[in-house]
Design a protein around this motif. Structure first.
Motif, mmCIF file in Angstrom:
data_model
loop_
_atom_site.group_PDB
_atom_site.id
_atom_site.type_symbol
_atom_site.label_atom_id
_atom_site.label_comp_id
_atom_site.label_asym_id
_atom_site.label_seq_id
_atom_site.Cartn_x
_atom_site.Cartn_y
_atom_site.Cartn_z
ATOM 1 N N ALA A 1 1.010 6.646 -6.974
ATOM 2 C CA ALA A 1 -0.395 7.391 -7.214
ATOM 3 C C ALA A 1 0.129 9.061 -7.150
ATOM 4 N N ILE A 2 0.921 9.504 -6.057
ATOM 5 C CA ILE A 2 1.110 10.932 -5.733
ATOM 6 C C ILE A 2 2.114 11.465 -6.804
ATOM 7 N N ARG A 3 3.260 10.466 -7.379
ATOM 8 C CA ARG A 3 4.013 11.024 -8.104
ATOM 9 C C ARG A 3 3.369 11.042 -9.678
ATOM 10 N N ALA A 4 2.565 10.208 -9.907
ATOM 11 C CA ALA A 4 1.893 10.224 -11.164
ATOM 12 C C ALA A 4 0.915 11.534 -11.154
ATOM 13 N N ARG A 5 0.512 11.882 -10.062
ATOM 14 C CA ARG A 5 -0.514 13.317 -9.853
ATOM 15 C C ARG A 5 0.260 14.386 -10.366
ATOM 16 N N ILE A 6 1.521 14.297 -9.556
ATOM 17 C CA ILE A 6 2.411 15.539 -9.865
ATOM 18 C C ILE A 6 3.207 15.574 -11.003
ATOM 19 N N GLU A 7 3.636 14.540 -11.667
ATOM 20 C CA GLU A 7 4.395 14.313 -12.676
ATOM 21 C C GLU A 7 3.613 14.394 -14.087
ATOM 22 N N GLY A 8 2.096 13.791 -14.035
ATOM 23 C CA GLY A 8 1.538 13.908 -15.170
ATOM 24 C C GLY A 8 1.737 12.551 -15.816
ATOM 25 N N SER A 9 0.890 12.033 -16.691
ATOM 26 C CA SER A 9 0.860 10.565 -17.627
ATOM 27 C C SER A 9 2.343 10.656 -18.303
ATOM 28 N N ASP A 10 2.885 11.751 -18.887
ATOM 29 C CA ASP A 10 4.035 11.507 -19.680
ATOM 30 C C ASP A 10 5.247 11.583 -18.745
ATOM 31 N N ARG B 1 -6.278 14.098 -0.984
ATOM 32 C CA ARG B 1 -7.146 13.647 -0.902
ATOM 33 C C ARG B 1 -8.045 13.094 -2.202
ATOM 34 N N THR B 2 -7.719 13.934 -3.093
ATOM 35 C CA THR B 2 -8.363 13.965 -4.542
ATOM 36 C C THR B 2 -7.813 13.026 -5.315
ATOM 37 N N ILE B 3 -6.436 12.458 -4.958
ATOM 38 C CA ILE B 3 -5.984 11.337 -5.756
ATOM 39 C C ILE B 3 -6.138 10.106 -5.711
ATOM 40 N N PRO B 4 -6.665 9.479 -6.869
ATOM 41 C CA PRO B 4 -7.327 7.987 -6.811
ATOM 42 C C PRO B 4 -5.989 7.154 -6.270
ATOM 43 N N GLY B 5 -6.636 6.086 -5.580
ATOM 44 C CA GLY B 5 -5.597 5.086 -4.861
ATOM 45 C C GLY B 5 -4.917 5.631 -3.825
ATOM 46 N N VAL B 6 -5.163 6.879 -3.043
ATOM 47 C CA VAL B 6 -4.455 7.244 -2.013
ATOM 48 C C VAL B 6 -5.478 7.056 -0.702
ATOM 49 N N ASP B 7 -5.123 6.189 0.257
ATOM 50 C CA ASP B 7 -5.865 5.892 1.414
ATOM 51 C C ASP B 7 -6.071 7.076 2.314
ATOM 52 N N LEU C 1 1.612 19.838 -6.085
ATOM 53 C CA LEU C 1 0.338 20.082 -5.253
ATOM 54 C C LEU C 1 0.375 21.480 -4.474
ATOM 55 N N ARG C 2 -0.615 22.125 -4.305
ATOM 56 C CA ARG C 2 -0.415 23.521 -3.679
ATOM 57 C C ARG C 2 -1.040 23.320 -2.069
ATOM 58 N N SER C 3 -1.571 22.336 -1.939
ATOM 59 C CA SER C 3 -2.056 22.081 -0.488
ATOM 60 C C SER C 3 -2.264 20.589 -0.251
ATOM 61 N N LEU C 4 -2.055 20.121 1.038
ATOM 62 C CA LEU C 4 -2.114 18.714 1.499
ATOM 63 C C LEU C 4 -3.461 18.273 1.125
ATOM 64 N N ARG D 1 0.813 -1.363 0.071
ATOM 65 C CA ARG D 1 0.089 -0.086 0.017
ATOM 66 C C ARG D 1 0.862 1.351 -0.004
ATOM 67 N N ALA D 2 2.108 1.445 0.890
ATOM 68 C CA ALA D 2 2.827 2.395 0.600
ATOM 69 C C ALA D 2 3.410 2.670 -0.789
ATOM 70 N N GLN D 3 3.704 1.483 -1.391
ATOM 71 C CA GLN D 3 4.385 1.755 -2.906
ATOM 72 C C GLN D 3 3.339 2.294 -3.647
ATOM 73 N N SER D 4 2.047 1.717 -3.672
ATOM 74 C CA SER D 4 1.016 2.076 -4.419
ATOM 75 C C SER D 4 0.679 3.606 -4.277
ATOM 76 N N THR D 5 0.586 3.984 -2.947
ATOM 77 C CA THR D 5 0.404 5.529 -2.708
ATOM 78 C C THR D 5 1.382 6.350 -3.131
ATOM 79 N N ALA D 6 2.476 6.099 -2.934
ATOM 80 C CA ALA D 6 3.794 6.711 -3.622
ATOM 81 C C ALA D 6 3.803 6.899 -5.122
#
Length: 236
Positions: free
Chosen positions: A126-135, A149-155, A142-145, A119-124
Motif C-alpha cells: 500500500a505504501i509503495r503504491a501510494r509513492i509510485e502511483g498506479s503506473d 495515516r491517509t493511505i488505505p490499507g495501512v494499519d 511522502l513529505r511527512s510520516l 499484514r506486513a506485506q499488504s502494508t508495504a
C-alpha cells in the motif's frame, strides 16, 4: 427610562466584550510572531554550533564521533530569549528506515517486526503504491510520516509502533553506527558509519502563552557545513 437604562448597559457590555476579544486577538497574534521568531532562532543557533564544529574537525574519526553524538546529546532543554523560549531536538534521519526509498520487500521485512507477515506485506504494498502511483512510474514522495495515516490499507496501530524507526527525510543510506536492530533488519543501499542527513526540530513559544510554533529543517551533511534539503512549519 428603564428600557433606556437596559439598552445602555447592553451597549456597555458589548463594548467590554469587543475590547476583550480585540485584546485576545492581539495577544494571540503577538504570541504567534514571538513563537515563530523563537523557533527560527533555535534552528539558526543549532546550525551555527554544528557548522562551527564541522569547520574545525578535520580528523575523520573525530568528525564521525561528533556527528553520531548529536542525537543522543540533544535533550531539548529550553533557552530563553526575553519573553521567547525555544527548545531544539536533533534526529539522525540516516538511523531510520527511509520510507520513500525502501523497496517493498524491505518494507515488508521491517513491518513484520510489528505485524503478521500477511499484514506486513499488504502494508508495504500500500505504501509503495501510494509513492509510485498506479503506473509504477509516477513517484510522489511522502513529505511527512503523517501522510502514512491517509493511505488505505495501512494499519494505524502498526504505524504507531513503527513510527519511531521510520523517516521520510533520508537519502536512501543507513547509518549503521546508530540504527537499531529493527532498522538494520530491513537495511538496504549504502551503509555508513555516520549520519548523512539530520532533522533539526525547533519549537518556540512565548512565556505564559500556550501557542507553540514548530519548525523542522532537514539538512544534508556536507564536508564542513549543513545544507538545507526540506523545511516544514506548523503551529501546535
Amino acid at each position: 427610562a428603564e428600557e433606556l437604562g437596559i439598552e445602555r448597559r447592553l451597549r456597555g457590555a458589548a463594548v467590554v466584550s469587543s475590547t476583550r476579544d480585540s485584546s485576545r486577538l492581539a495577544a494571540n497574534a503577538r504570541a504567534r510572531v514571538v513563537a515563530r521568531y523563537a523557533a527560527e532562532s533555535g534552528i539558526e543557533a543549532t546550525l551555527a554550533a554544528i557548522d562551527d564544529s564541522l569547520a574545525v574537525l578535520t580528523d575523520s574519526a573525530a568528525r564521525r564521533d561528533f556527528l553520531n553524538a548529536l542525537e543522543p546529546g540533544s535533550r531539548g532543554d529550553s533557552v530563553a530569549l526575553g519573553d521567547a523560549r525555544f527548545a531544539v531536538a536533533i534526529v539522525d534521519a540516516s538511523a531510520r528506515l527511509d520510507v520513500n526509498a525502501a523497496p517493498a520487500e524491505h518494507l515488508a521485512r521491517f513491518f513484520e517486526r510489528f505485524a503478521d507477515p500477511a499484514r506486513a506485506q499488504s502494508t508495504a504494498r500500500a505504501i509503495r503504491a501510494r509513492i509510485e502511483g498506479s503506473d509504477g512510474r509516477t513517484v510522489t514522495p511522502l513529505r511527512s510520516l503523517e501522510e502514512l495515516r491517509t493511505i488505505p490499507g495501512v494499519d494505524e496501530r502498526v504505524l504507531q509502533l513503527a513510527a519511531p524507526y521510520l523517516t521520510v527525510d533520508g537519502d536512501g543510506t543507513i547509518n549503521q553506527a546508530a540504527a537499531s536492530d529493527t532498522v538494520m533488519v530491513a537495511a538496504f543501499g549504502e551503509l555508513r558509519d555516520a549520519p548523512s542527513r539530520l532533522l533539526v526540530i525547533s519549537r518556540g513559544w512565548m512565556r505564559g502563552h500556550p501557542l507553540t510554533h514548530e519548525i523542522q529543517g532537514v539538512y544534508a551533511i556536507a564536508r564542513d557545513r549543513l545544507v538545507l534539503v526540506h523545511w516544514r512549519e506548523r503551529t501546535l
